[in-house]
Design a protein around this motif. Structure first.
Motif, PDB file in Angstrom:
ATOM      1  N   LEU A   1      -5.523  10.112 -17.595  1.00 19.98           N
ATOM      2  CA  LEU A   1      -4.622  10.799 -16.890  1.00 19.98           C
ATOM      3  C   LEU A   1      -3.932  11.520 -18.034  1.00 19.98           C
ATOM      4  N   VAL A   2      -3.697  12.754 -17.936  1.00 18.40           N
ATOM      5  CA  VAL A   2      -3.147  13.602 -19.419  1.00 18.40           C
ATOM      6  C   VAL A   2      -1.819  14.240 -18.827  1.00 18.40           C
ATOM      7  N   ASP A   3      -0.741  13.843 -19.411  1.00 16.58           N
ATOM      8  CA  ASP A   3       0.604  14.539 -19.137  1.00 16.58           C
ATOM      9  C   ASP A   3       0.191  15.980 -19.982  1.00 16.58           C
ATOM     10  N   ALA A   4      -0.134  16.929 -19.431  1.00 15.97           N
ATOM     11  CA  ALA A   4      -0.543  18.054 -20.286  1.00 15.97           C
ATOM     12  C   ALA A   4       0.070  19.148 -20.633  1.00 15.97           C
ATOM     13  N   ASP A   5       1.408  19.300 -20.101  1.00 24.79           N
ATOM     14  CA  ASP A   5       2.067  20.515 -20.464  1.00 24.79           C
ATOM     15  C   ASP A   5       2.442  20.740 -21.892  1.00 24.79           C
ATOM     16  N   ALA A   6       2.644  19.626 -22.555  1.00 22.99           N
ATOM     17  CA  ALA A   6       2.902  19.721 -24.200  1.00 22.99           C
ATOM     18  C   ALA A   6       2.040  19.002 -24.935  1.00 22.99           C
ATOM     19  N   CYS A   7       0.660  18.626 -24.080  1.00 27.22           N
ATOM     20  CA  CYS A   7      -0.382  17.855 -25.050  1.00 27.22           C
ATOM     21  C   CYS A   7      -0.853  18.767 -26.215  1.00 27.22           C
ATOM     22  N   PRO A   8      -0.946  18.204 -27.440  1.00 25.53           N
ATOM     23  CA  PRO A   8      -1.805  18.908 -28.354  1.00 25.53           C
ATOM     24  C   PRO A   8      -3.351  18.449 -28.425  1.00 25.53           C
ATOM     25  N   VAL A   9      -3.631  17.599 -27.836  1.00 28.64           N
ATOM     26  CA  VAL A   9      -4.931  16.841 -28.200  1.00 28.64           C
ATOM     27  C   VAL A   9      -5.949  16.930 -26.852  1.00 28.64           C
ATOM     28  N   LYS A  10      -5.588  18.034 -26.053  1.00 20.65           N
ATOM     29  CA  LYS A  10      -6.657  18.111 -24.826  1.00 20.65           C
ATOM     30  C   LYS A  10      -7.988  18.288 -25.182  1.00 20.65           C
ATOM     31  N   GLU A  11      -8.308  19.164 -26.272  1.00 19.58           N
ATOM     32  CA  GLU A  11      -9.545  19.307 -26.793  1.00 19.58           C
ATOM     33  C   GLU A  11     -10.250  18.047 -27.089  1.00 19.58           C
ATOM     34  N   GLU A  12      -9.651  17.253 -27.924  1.00 16.00           N
ATOM     35  CA  GLU A  12     -10.098  15.846 -28.238  1.00 16.00           C
ATOM     36  C   GLU A  12     -10.200  14.816 -27.021  1.00 16.00           C
ATOM     37  N   ILE A  13      -9.406  15.125 -26.126  1.00 21.95           N
ATOM     38  CA  ILE A  13      -9.579  14.270 -24.955  1.00 21.95           C
ATOM     39  C   ILE A  13     -10.898  14.379 -24.267  1.00 21.95           C
ATOM     40  N   TYR A  14     -11.236  15.786 -24.046  1.00 28.25           N
ATOM     41  CA  TYR A  14     -12.336  16.412 -23.407  1.00 28.25           C
ATOM     42  C   TYR A  14     -13.487  15.828 -23.956  1.00 28.25           C
ATOM     43  N   LYS A  15     -13.544  15.927 -25.461  1.00 33.62           N
ATOM     44  CA  LYS A  15     -14.559  15.518 -26.272  1.00 33.62           C
ATOM     45  C   LYS A  15     -14.957  14.106 -26.098  1.00 33.62           C
ATOM     46  N   VAL A  16     -14.127  13.194 -26.200  1.00 32.51           N
ATOM     47  CA  VAL A  16     -14.263  11.773 -26.357  1.00 32.51           C
ATOM     48  C   VAL A  16     -14.602  11.493 -25.005  1.00 32.51           C
ATOM     49  N   ALA A  17     -13.906  12.023 -23.801  1.00 33.39           N
ATOM     50  CA  ALA A  17     -14.166  11.545 -22.340  1.00 33.39           C
ATOM     51  C   ALA A  17     -15.666  11.915 -21.933  1.00 33.39           C
TER      52      ALA A  17
ATOM     53  N   VAL B   1     -11.282  12.855 -16.513  1.00 27.75           N
ATOM     54  CA  VAL B   1     -10.257  13.139 -17.000  1.00 27.75           C
ATOM     55  C   VAL B   1      -9.493  13.947 -16.001  1.00 27.75           C
ATOM     56  N   THR B   2      -8.077  13.806 -15.870  1.00 32.02           N
ATOM     57  CA  THR B   2      -7.285  14.492 -14.811  1.00 32.02           C
ATOM     58  C   THR B   2      -6.071  14.972 -15.507  1.00 32.02           C
ATOM     59  N   ILE B   3      -5.966  16.408 -15.751  1.00 34.74           N
ATOM     60  CA  ILE B   3      -5.229  17.242 -16.589  1.00 34.74           C
ATOM     61  C   ILE B   3      -3.977  17.548 -15.323  1.00 34.74           C
ATOM     62  N   VAL B   4      -2.768  17.040 -15.757  1.00 35.15           N
ATOM     63  CA  VAL B   4      -1.797  17.264 -14.775  1.00 35.15           C
ATOM     64  C   VAL B   4      -0.342  17.987 -15.574  1.00 35.15           C
ATOM     65  N   SER B   5      -0.260  18.794 -14.786  1.00 38.12           N
ATOM     66  CA  SER B   5       0.888  19.984 -15.348  1.00 38.12           C
ATOM     67  C   SER B   5       1.596  20.446 -14.430  1.00 38.12           C
TER      68      SER B   5
END
Length: 150
Positions: free
Chosen positions: A6-22, A29-33
């Protein structure tokens, strides 16, 4: 309970990295914004857009945090709520928030808020670096491997 990120996504600088590893680990992965933005078209990646009320994204994430979830957030108060729920919590720099470390992080946040409220000029966090990104990738991978083994 199913393993999930679960990603607190509004200011998250590592979304691309999360996608890659997940995607490599086949973990949803759930992106919450508070506002919509693009996510990869993959059945493992979903987006939840909450209303713009105060802490709406934090509340959504905290209500779903459990021992099989990995929470990615820079928000120390959200991290505290999720740690108390038994979740695995990582900051975007790869630093884990744990039951042993969260108390001092919350205390430091309060001290800095008091200093700012008193008019003191205090610097923010250091700029996000390549080493932070690399440390995050490694930390997320380690957490997922550990949870999959358990």
């Amino acid at each position: 309970m199913t393993l999930a990120i679960l990603v607190d996504a509004d200011a998250c600088p590592v979304k691309e990295e999360i996608y890659k590893v997940a995607l490599r680990h086949k973990v949803p992965v759930t992106i919450v914004s508070n506002s919509p933005f693009r996510i990869p078209l993959d059945p493992l990646i979903s987006r939840i857009v909450v209303d713009d009320s105060f802490d709406a994204a934090d509340d959504w994430i905290a209500e779903r945090a459990n021992q099989q979830s990995v929470i990615v957030t820079a928000d120390i108060l959200l991290a505290e709520r999720c740690v108390k729920a038994g979740a695995n919590v990582l900051g975007p720099s790869g630093k884990p928030f744990t039951a042993n470390s969260i108390g001092s992080a919350v205390a430091m946040r309060a001290i800095m808020a008091d200093l700012r409220a008193g008019g003191d000029v205090v610097g923010g966090p250091p700029p996000f670096s390549k080493s932070d990104r690399s440390r995050f990738l490694s930390a997320l991978d380690e957490v997922l491997v550990r949870l999959k083994r358990a």
